[in-house]
Scaffold this motif. Structure first.
Motif, short mmCIF file in Angstrom:
data_model
loop_
_atom_site.label_atom_id
_atom_site.label_comp_id
_atom_site.label_asym_id
_atom_site.label_seq_id
_atom_site.Cartn_x
_atom_site.Cartn_y
_atom_site.Cartn_z
N SER A 75 0.84 -1.20 0.00
CA SER A 75 0.00 0.00 0.00
C SER A 75 0.87 1.25 0.00
CB SER A 75 -0.90 0.02 1.23
OG SER A 75 -1.69 1.20 1.23
N PRO A 76 0.62 2.17 -0.93
CA PRO A 76 1.40 3.41 -0.96
C PRO A 76 0.87 4.47 0.01
CG PRO A 76 -0.09 3.36 -2.80
CD PRO A 76 -0.26 2.05 -2.07
N LEU A 77 -0.34 4.25 0.55
CA LEU A 77 -0.94 5.25 1.41
C LEU A 77 -1.86 4.62 2.45
CD1 LEU A 77 -4.03 5.61 -0.09
CD2 LEU A 77 -2.52 6.67 -1.70
N PRO A 78 -2.25 5.38 3.47
CA PRO A 78 -3.14 4.84 4.49
C PRO A 78 -4.60 4.90 4.02
CG PRO A 78 -2.66 7.11 5.01
CD PRO A 78 -1.85 6.76 3.77
N GLU B 246 -1.21 -15.16 -4.72
CA GLU B 246 -1.20 -16.23 -3.73
C GLU B 246 -2.13 -15.97 -2.55
OE1 GLU B 246 0.19 -19.18 -3.98
OE2 GLU B 246 1.17 -18.71 -5.88
N LYS B 247 -2.02 -14.77 -1.96
CA LYS B 247 -2.78 -14.53 -0.75
C LYS B 247 -2.95 -13.04 -0.49
CE LYS B 247 -2.94 -15.90 4.10
NZ LYS B 247 -4.30 -16.35 4.09
N PHE B 248 -4.17 -12.67 -0.06
CA PHE B 248 -4.41 -11.33 0.46
C PHE B 248 -4.04 -11.34 1.93
CE2 PHE B 248 -7.22 -10.91 -3.23
CZ PHE B 248 -6.90 -9.62 -3.64
N LEU B 249 -3.27 -10.36 2.38
CA LEU B 249 -2.89 -10.26 3.78
C LEU B 249 -3.73 -9.22 4.52
CD1 LEU B 249 0.95 -10.47 3.24
CD2 LEU B 249 -0.61 -12.30 3.88
N ILE B 250 -4.53 -8.46 3.77
CA ILE B 250 -5.45 -7.48 4.34
C ILE B 250 -6.87 -7.92 3.95
CG2 ILE B 250 -6.19 -5.06 4.36
CD1 ILE B 250 -3.38 -5.40 5.50
N GLU B 251 -7.74 -7.97 4.93
CA GLU B 251 -9.13 -8.34 4.67
C GLU B 251 -9.83 -7.24 3.88
OE1 GLU B 251 -10.73 -11.21 5.53
OE2 GLU B 251 -8.79 -11.95 6.26
N ASP B 252 -10.90 -7.61 3.18
CA ASP B 252 -11.72 -6.63 2.50
C ASP B 252 -12.27 -5.65 3.54
OD1 ASP B 252 -13.04 -5.51 0.25
OD2 ASP B 252 -14.89 -6.52 0.82
N VAL C 224 -5.32 -0.12 6.20
CA VAL C 224 -3.91 -0.26 5.80
C VAL C 224 -3.15 1.01 6.12
CG1 VAL C 224 -4.32 -1.93 3.95
CG2 VAL C 224 -4.37 0.48 3.42
N ASN C 225 -1.86 0.85 6.32
CA ASN C 225 -0.93 1.96 6.50
C ASN C 225 0.05 1.95 5.34
OD1 ASN C 225 -1.81 2.98 9.08
ND2 ASN C 225 -1.05 1.05 9.94
N ILE D 265 -0.26 -5.81 1.14
CA ILE D 265 -1.67 -6.11 0.88
C ILE D 265 -1.83 -7.55 0.40
CG2 ILE D 265 -3.63 -5.60 -0.62
CD1 ILE D 265 -2.80 -2.66 -0.45
N ALA D 266 -0.92 -7.99 -0.46
CA ALA D 266 -1.02 -9.33 -1.05
C ALA D 266 0.35 -9.80 -1.52
CB ALA D 266 -2.00 -9.31 -2.23
N THR D 267 0.45 -11.10 -1.75
CA THR D 267 1.68 -11.67 -2.30
C THR D 267 1.37 -12.33 -3.64
OG1 THR D 267 1.37 -13.73 -1.07
CG2 THR D 267 2.74 -12.05 -0.04
#
Length: 79
Positions: free
Chosen positions: A6-9, A57-63, A67-68, A73-75
């Motif tokens: 993520s580039p921004l919050p 592969e995977k989202f690391l942040i839920e819908d 985010v900061n 966010i994902a791999t």
């Protein structure tokens, strides 16, 4: 593996709207430059795109998760 950062919050959304399909799904092949979601900050939306082609592969942040800047966010397994 490549990280999409993520580039921004803000709030990360995987879909363009509540009744819409997600931009991308885990296990799906994506292309470099493809949008995988958006980050909303103060009613403005910024697209989050993959830098590489490969398999999401995977989202690391839920819908609708917070985010900061610099959060992964994902791999993607790059090809």
């Amino acid at each position: 593996m490549s990280d999409i950062i993520s580039p921004l919050p803000g709030i990360f959304y995987r879909k363009p709207g509540p009744d819409k399909e997600p931009y991308a799904e885990e296990g799906e092949r994506i292309e470099a430059g493809q949008t995988i979601g958006v980050v909303e900050i103060m009613k403005q939306f910024s697209e989050i795109r993959s830098d590489v082609s490969g398999v999401l592969e995977k989202f690391l942040i839920e819908d609708a998760g917070t985010v900061n800047p610099g959060a992964v966010i994902a791999t993607v397994t790059a090809e």
